[in-house]
Every structure is written in C-alpha cells, then in structure tokens.
Design an enzyme around this catalytic site. Sequence first.
Site, PDB file in Angstrom:
ATOM      1  CE  LYS A 185      -1.771   2.927   1.861  1.00 19.36           C
ATOM      2  NZ  LYS A 185      -1.731   4.494   1.463  1.00 19.36           N
ATOM      3  CD  GLU A 260      13.074   0.867   9.709  1.00 22.93           C
ATOM      4  OE1 GLU A 260      13.259   1.680  10.027  1.00 22.93           O
ATOM      5  OE2 GLU A 260      13.405  -0.205   9.885  1.00 22.93           O
ATOM      6  CB  CYS A 293      13.511   8.919   7.901  1.00 26.34           C
ATOM      7  SG  CYS A 293      14.068   7.851   7.138  1.00 26.34           S
ATOM      8  CD  GLU A 391      10.125  13.141  11.072  1.00 25.23           C
ATOM      9  OE1 GLU A 391       9.131  13.369  10.961  1.00 25.23           O
ATOM     10  OE2 GLU A 391      11.342  11.845  10.541  1.00 25.23           O
TER      11      GLU A 391
HETATM   12  P1  NAD Z   1       2.402   9.106   7.386  1.00 18.42           P
HETATM   13  O1  NAD Z   1       2.384   7.964   8.347  1.00 18.42           O
HETATM   14  O2  NAD Z   1       1.467   9.233   7.668  1.00 18.42           O
HETATM   15  O3  NAD Z   1       1.939   7.559   5.895  1.00 18.42           O
HETATM   16  C1  NAD Z   1       2.839   6.607   6.070  1.00 18.42           C
HETATM   17  C2  NAD Z   1       1.293   6.060   5.230  1.00 18.42           C
HETATM   18  O4  NAD Z   1       0.875   4.975   5.889  1.00 18.42           O
HETATM   19  C3  NAD Z   1       1.147   6.118   4.131  1.00 18.42           C
HETATM   20  O5  NAD Z   1       1.313   5.116   2.315  1.00 18.42           O
HETATM   21  C4  NAD Z   1      -0.089   6.523   4.613  1.00 18.42           C
HETATM   22  O6  NAD Z   1      -1.391   5.803   3.519  1.00 18.42           O
HETATM   23  C5  NAD Z   1      -0.087   5.447   5.401  1.00 18.42           C
HETATM   24  N1  NAD Z   1      -1.072   4.994   6.545  1.00 18.42           N
HETATM   25  C6  NAD Z   1      -1.452   6.465   7.217  1.00 18.42           C
HETATM   26  N2  NAD Z   1      -2.384   6.625   8.157  1.00 18.42           N
HETATM   27  C7  NAD Z   1      -2.704   4.950   8.472  1.00 18.42           C
HETATM   28  C8  NAD Z   1      -3.312   4.301   9.315  1.00 18.42           C
HETATM   29  N3  NAD Z   1      -4.589   4.580   9.621  1.00 18.42           N
HETATM   30  N4  NAD Z   1      -3.400   2.436   9.237  1.00 18.42           N
HETATM   31  C9  NAD Z   1      -2.739   2.471   8.066  1.00 18.42           C
HETATM   32  N5  NAD Z   1      -1.795   3.100   7.068  1.00 18.42           N
HETATM   33  C10 NAD Z   1      -1.787   4.631   7.322  1.00 18.42           C
HETATM   34  O7  NAD Z   1       3.907   8.791   7.046  1.00 18.42           O
HETATM   35  P2  NAD Z   1       4.376   9.728   5.883  1.00 18.42           P
HETATM   36  O8  NAD Z   1       4.432  11.494   5.739  1.00 18.42           O
HETATM   37  O9  NAD Z   1       3.614   9.191   4.552  1.00 18.42           O
HETATM   38  O10 NAD Z   1       6.048   9.970   5.676  1.00 18.42           O
HETATM   39  C11 NAD Z   1       6.623  10.732   6.906  1.00 18.42           C
HETATM   40  C12 NAD Z   1       7.065  10.098   7.685  1.00 18.42           C
HETATM   41  O11 NAD Z   1       7.311   8.805   7.242  1.00 18.42           O
HETATM   42  C13 NAD Z   1       7.718  11.200   7.988  1.00 18.42           C
HETATM   43  O12 NAD Z   1       8.064  11.148   9.905  1.00 18.42           O
HETATM   44  C14 NAD Z   1       9.512  10.276   8.118  1.00 18.42           C
HETATM   45  O13 NAD Z   1      10.518  10.002   8.933  1.00 18.42           O
HETATM   46  C15 NAD Z   1       8.786   8.322   8.227  1.00 18.42           C
HETATM   47  N6  NAD Z   1      10.086   7.998   7.570  1.00 18.42           N
HETATM   48  C16 NAD Z   1      10.966   6.682   8.124  1.00 18.42           C
HETATM   49  C17 NAD Z   1      11.714   6.327   7.854  1.00 18.42           C
HETATM   50  C18 NAD Z   1      12.535   5.274   8.037  1.00 18.42           C
HETATM   51  O14 NAD Z   1      12.861   4.159   7.356  1.00 18.42           O
HETATM   52  N7  NAD Z   1      12.374   5.314   9.320  1.00 18.42           N
HETATM   53  C19 NAD Z   1      11.974   6.155   6.213  1.00 18.42           C
HETATM   54  C20 NAD Z   1      11.286   7.350   5.274  1.00 18.42           C
HETATM   55  C21 NAD Z   1      10.239   7.956   6.501  1.00 18.42           C
END
Ligand code: NAD
Length: 504
Positions: A185, A260, A293, A391
Amino acid sequence: MTAAAHRHTADVAATPVDTRHWIAGRRVESAAAFPDSSPIDGRPLAEVARGTVADADDAVAAAAAAFPAWAATPRAERARLLHAIADGVEGRLDDLARVETADNGALLRAHRRSVMPRVAHNFRFFADRALSLGRKDFETRGHRNHVSWDPAGPCALITPWNAPLMLATWKVAPALAAGNTVVLKPSEWSPLTASLLADIAAAAGLPPGVLNVLQGYGAEAGAALAAHPGVRRVSFTGSVPTGRRVAAAAATHLTPVSLELGGKSPLLVFADADLDLAADLAVGQYDNAGQVCLAATRLLVEEPVAEAFTRRLMDRAARLTPGDPREPGTDLGPLIHPRQLERVDGYVRRAVEEGARALLGGGPNSRLGGLHYLPTLLTDVDQDSEIVQEEVFGPVLTLQTFRGEDEAVRLADGTRFGLAAALATGDSRRAERVGARLTAGTVWVNCFYVRDLRAPFGGARQSGIGREGGGWSFDFYCDLKNTVTAPTPTPTDGGGHAEGSGHG
Ligand code: NAD
C-alpha cells in the site's frame, strides 16, 4: 467520483501509468478514486483507485491463495524471478525516475543516478541473501536440532512518499525472497511507481497474487490491511503517530509489526573536526528538501568553533540552487504537498514567535512560489522547544552549541527519537567514546548516508521497532522453526525397532 467517471490510466512524464489496484495478476477498479497531483506545479497527474475494506479483503485473499505455491517454489527459482524484476527495473529506469520525480518532487538526477539503481539492487541483494538462509543445525544428547526460516504468509507493506519505490522495495524484496506474498500500500501522495513495479513484476513472470498493489488512503486501505486477520506481517514506514495506529491495529490479531518511523537526528561538530567536512555534512541535510527520515536536522556545535562552522555552512547553503527538480542543476526541489508546506511553515513560525532567530530562510520561497521552501537555519532555540523536539520534515535545521562531551551527548540524546546520529571529529578515540554513548540505530563518523544492505537499519526509542537489512529482514519476514529429531535407532541401541527385529 464514480467508477465510470474516472480514468484508469494516466500519462505521467510521457509514461502511461495504470492507476487501478493490482490484485491476483489483474487490474482492479474501485468505486471511487482520489486525485494525485504533482508537487512541481500542482498540476493533476492522475485519478487513482481509492481502496476500500472490500478491496483490502480481495488483495489479502489473492496473497493468501498465491502463498502455498510461492512458499514451495525453490529459493533458486524465486531468486531468478527477483533478478528478472531487477532487470526490469533497470530496463525502465528512466521511466521510473521521471514518474517518481513528477509524483513526489525529489530530484530527477538523484532518481536516475542512485535511487532507482538501488531499487534494482534491493531485489538482487535479498534474492541472493535468501539462498544462504535456513540451515542451522546442532545436537542435544544426540538429537538433531534443525532451525529453519519458514515464510510467514501474506505481508502488508505500508510505505511513505519521501522515497516511495526505494523504501517499498526494501520491504517487497526480502518479503518475496523469503517466500511470502505481499500486499503493498503506497502513500496516496506518491502512488504511481508502485503501479509500474506491478507491471515490471508481471513482465518478469512473477505468478499472479504474489505481489499485489492496493492503492488508497491510509485511514481506509492502509488501516484495513493493518487490522486484517489474514495478514501475517505488517511492515510500516512512516510517521510516529501513524506507526502507533498501525501497531494498535495489528495487535488485534497479534500480527508482528516492523516500524520504521521518524527521526530528529543530531550532527555533533567537535572543535577538533575538519570544519569544511562538517559544513559539507550539514548542508547535505537539505537534500530532498529535508524530507528524509534520517536527516540530521539538529546541528550541535562545540562552542569555540560555532562561529567558524556557521559561516562555512551559510556559504554553502547560499550556493544551493532551488528550482525545478527535473533540471540537472537543481539542488532543492519543492515540498511534497500544500499540507506539508503548511506544516513546515507552522513549525518555523511558532519557533520564531518563541524567540528563535533565522540565520537563513525562515519561510516559503516567494520568488519560486508553489511548494518551494527556503533552506532555513534557526538558532537561539531551547532543547525542550517544539522545533528541537519534533520532526519537521522540511529544509529546516536548528543550531545549538555545547561545551564538552557530556553536554554534547545530553543534547544529542535529548529527544524521544533515536534513528541516527552523526559526529564530526578529528579524534578517533572521541568518536568511539561518544558513539558508544549515543542512542541511535546508526551512528556515522565524519560521513553521512553511507548505507549497506548488509547492515541493520532502524530506530531506537520512538524511531521504530525492529531492524531491516541483511538477515534482520528475514528474521522478521519468517517464522523460525526448530525441528528436533531423535537419533536414528540402530540394532545396538536397544530401541523399539531393534528389539522387535530381535524377537523375529
Ligand atoms: P504517514 O505516517 O503519514 O504515512 C505513511 C503510510 O501510512 C502511507 O502509506 C499512509 O497512507 C499510511 N497510513 C496513514 N494512516 C494509516 C492508518 N491509520 N493505518 C494504516 N496506514 C496508514 O507518513 P508520511 O507522511 O507518508 O511519511 C513521512 C514520515 O515517514 C516521516 O515521519 C518520516 O520520518 C518517516 N519515514 C521513516 C523512515 C525510516 O526508515 N525510519 C523512512 C522514510 C520516512
């Protein structure tokens, strides 16, 4: 929007992209669609299938149906197919790079040179690594213990927008190599390259249902997958608040989760550091407009060199070229989405209201407009202020000073995150000492972003649960099983069989 009204394909950067789900080897429509637009100019790119609970059920059912045959496929054959997918990624590298840039606004030259090649490498690495999995035998009083890494079943992989295909394939490749089937997804802000991956996998000959792509919003399609009873693993990359929701949903069926999550990594610059190198590392934190991230967004500088370091950093930041991410000379593209711009700017405005001083930037780039944000450097910030603790996920760095190692470690470790940390120092003993004291999944010394798939990757504290990379990915995607076999009886053992034959 009804099924009849929305289009199934989009022409993105001269590449046709099918915007339906990919389930059981077929394109599948949803009743509704969601709009996807480009951060470069705000133009609509596509109308993408908006997955429902019923679509998630279908995708998991397809993954479950395909699982037994895929799990029973010899590893060498699975590896061959994953290498064929890597070939397909390399064959369509330019399409993938252009579509990704149109969709998430990150630099085209980075997508071409490093990101998409790494996507192919993800498949090759885990395909090969899986070949050496699953033999660990030892004896207990003559009994043989055989430990095996068995595929767990259908896996739900939920991924973010900042490096969409790279992060997705980091999960897809080990999950498939281990013999699992997958429902991916992708983020609703960058859904398109996942659809191209489905095309590539199908062309490579991956059997139907082994890889499924479910499009849609997180709170709908994502939530349905995380809570699904048929899913045996949930692997999530994204923000801390969503990670919490995903873990809670997965807990309904005690489905193991890998998280992650976000970061607020420090870069510690000691007085004995090569200040040019330190400033190079610091300016590198504006990469991908800070939407990384790992980004070391907290600069912690030893007092005597603070001024000299800051001057060097500001010189370098002034030379960054913001602009269109498709242009080869651009260093800094737009943010992903108007909501992200609002969020980033909100953090900066509140910090300034609280007394922070902007040495650089401090607001949207009014010359370029759109979603461009100025590279920003804030000083006079308190350790417990929002701008230091939360963040931001934009091109915003804070600068604090410290005196001595104890204070450096206290500030560096003084957040709820623990994804990464970097040190700039000319003293290798100091690097060892300080590195050992820091709480972080990765510590870089006089370098940054150097990554190897053989190494564990993940976060301490609220930056995540579990590790990806190397064998750690397989530990997560497999059910470990120990089979204990009694010694084979021989005539002199006096065992049942030997005794029986004696009476005959
Ligand atoms: P997000 O948490 O908003 O969304 C991530 C994913 O989760 C998307 O596909 C979204 O559609 C899905 N999602 C949202 N609500 C959900 C729910 N209730 N249940 C299941 N899935 C759901 O994050 P983002 O804004 O897309 O990405 C940025 C974040 O990701 C930042 O916090 C960044 O640090 C983190 N990130 C972490 C890493 C790592 O490896 N640690 C790498 C890249 C990004």
